[in-house]
Design an enzyme around this catalytic site. Sequence first.
Site, PDB file in Angstrom:
ATOM      1  N   HIS A 119      12.587   6.562  -9.793  1.00  0.00           N
ATOM      2  CA  HIS A 119      11.755   5.858  -8.808  1.00  0.00           C
ATOM      3  C   HIS A 119      12.595   4.831  -8.054  1.00  0.00           C
ATOM      4  O   HIS A 119      13.292   4.023  -8.667  1.00  0.00           O
ATOM      5  CB  HIS A 119      10.598   5.172  -9.527  1.00  0.00           C
ATOM      6  CG  HIS A 119       9.608   4.557  -8.611  1.00  0.00           C
ATOM      7  ND1 HIS A 119       9.543   3.200  -8.368  1.00  0.00           N
ATOM      8  CD2 HIS A 119       8.625   5.121  -7.865  1.00  0.00           C
ATOM      9  CE1 HIS A 119       8.560   2.959  -7.515  1.00  0.00           C
ATOM     10  NE2 HIS A 119       7.979   4.095  -7.194  1.00  0.00           N
ATOM     11  N   ASP A 177       6.466   2.799   6.940  1.00  0.00           N
ATOM     12  CA  ASP A 177       6.595   3.255   5.553  1.00  0.00           C
ATOM     13  C   ASP A 177       5.206   3.617   5.065  1.00  0.00           C
ATOM     14  O   ASP A 177       4.327   2.760   4.975  1.00  0.00           O
ATOM     15  CB  ASP A 177       7.210   2.150   4.684  1.00  0.00           C
ATOM     16  CG  ASP A 177       7.393   2.558   3.232  1.00  0.00           C
ATOM     17  OD1 ASP A 177       7.078   3.713   2.885  1.00  0.00           O
ATOM     18  OD2 ASP A 177       7.837   1.718   2.436  1.00  0.00           O
ATOM     19  N   MET A 178       4.991   4.893   4.753  1.00  0.00           N
ATOM     20  CA  MET A 178       3.644   5.324   4.394  1.00  0.00           C
ATOM     21  C   MET A 178       3.669   6.429   3.342  1.00  0.00           C
ATOM     22  O   MET A 178       4.557   7.275   3.327  1.00  0.00           O
ATOM     23  CB  MET A 178       2.898   5.834   5.627  1.00  0.00           C
ATOM     24  CG  MET A 178       3.628   6.919   6.394  1.00  0.00           C
ATOM     25  SD  MET A 178       2.665   7.617   7.747  1.00  0.00           S
ATOM     26  CE  MET A 178       1.823   8.941   6.872  1.00  0.00           C
ATOM     27  N   ALA A 179       2.706   6.363   2.449  1.00  0.00           N
ATOM     28  CA  ALA A 179       2.480   7.474   1.538  1.00  0.00           C
ATOM     29  C   ALA A 179       1.751   8.569   2.307  1.00  0.00           C
ATOM     30  O   ALA A 179       1.099   8.311   3.325  1.00  0.00           O
ATOM     31  CB  ALA A 179       1.636   7.017   0.353  1.00  0.00           C
ATOM     32  N   GLY A 309       4.898  -1.916  10.595  1.00  0.00           N
ATOM     33  CA  GLY A 309       5.753  -2.833   9.841  1.00  0.00           C
ATOM     34  C   GLY A 309       5.591  -4.288  10.222  1.00  0.00           C
ATOM     35  O   GLY A 309       5.983  -5.177   9.459  1.00  0.00           O
TER      36      GLY A 309
END
Length: 336
Positions: A119, A177-179, A309
Site C-alpha cells: 500500500h 486524486d480519486m478512487a 485538489g
Amino acid sequence: MADVIVLEKELKLLVINKLTEANVSEEHASVVADVLVHADSRGVSSHGVLRTEHYVKRMNEGGMNPNPEFNVEDRGKTGALFDGDNGMGHVITKKAMDKAIDLAKKNGIGMVGIVNSSHCGALSYFAEQAAKEEVVSMVMTQTDSAVVPFGGSEPYFGTNPIAYGFPTKNNKPIILDMATSNVALGKVLHARETGKSIPDNWGVDANGNPVTNPNLVKNLLPIGGPKGYGLALTVDVLSGILTGSAFGTNIASMYGDYNNYRRLGHVIITVDPGLFIEKDQFLENIDNMIDELHQLEPAEGFKSVMVPGEPEQLKEEERLNSGIPVPESIYEYLTS
C-alpha cells in the site's frame, strides 16, 4: 470521539517512532510519515496516520520487508520496471516517480511499472512530487477486491485509485486524486473510528443493500455506476496485468494474511509539458484555465468554482498553521 490537534512536525515524529520500532529504517520511515501527514493535512484522513498501526502489524508479522533492495530495469528509452522487493509502498512509489520524472525530462515521456510493492498511501503525494518538477503525471494503483461491479452482486475490483498532476507557473498545481469507487475504504474505516454515519451510496452490506452504518459495510459501490466500473477495470489492467502483477480477486487482501507479501502493482506515466508546445506556454495556459474557472459565477451555495485538489490545498494551508486533527484513539496508539 474527540480529536486531538497535533502540529505537523510532532505528528511525523510520532509516526517515525512507531515505524522504526518495527525495524523500518529512519530514512524509509520519514518518507512514509511524510506521505501519511500529507494526507491528514489535506483532510484525507482515510490515508493518513490511522494507517500506521496497520503497517506496523504487517511489518511485525512479516508481510512487508523492512530492508528492501530495489531494482530498476530500463525497458527502452522511455520505460522502466521498478521492483520494490516488498518494502513500504510509499518509499517504492516515491523512488519510482523520481525515475519517471527523469525519463520524461530526458525523452519527453516516461512510464514506470512497479511490482512487488505494498500500500503506497495517497496518490496525490506523488502527483504533487512530479508537479513540483514541472512534469505532468498520471499515477494508478490496484487494490484488493472490495467493490461490487456494475450489474454484479459480489466484489471483483478494488477501489483502484487514479491521480493526475498538472504543473503551473503561478498557481498551485492541479491535482486530481480519486478512487474509482464512490469513496476509498479508508473513509469507511475513519467513520467507524469516529463513530459517524455515512451516506447510503458509499457501501452495501453482505446482502448488497445500501447502509449508513459504517460497521455494516461489506463492499463498496463504483462511482457513477458503469463509468466507475470501467475505470476500475482500466486501472487494474494497467497497474496489474501490464506489469505482470496479480489482478481482480487474485490480489492479496490488505486486512488479512499479515505474514504474506501483497506484491501489489502500480504504474506511473509522466510527460514533459514541452513535448508538443513550449513548456512555458503550457504552464501559462494551465494558469489561465485556473483563473478563468475561478472567474465563473458560482452556483447557489458555493463561494467559488475550484479546480481539482484546491479544497485540499486550502485545508492543508490551514492545518499546517493551526495543527492537524487526529482521532483520540489514533493519537493514543501513536503516543503509546
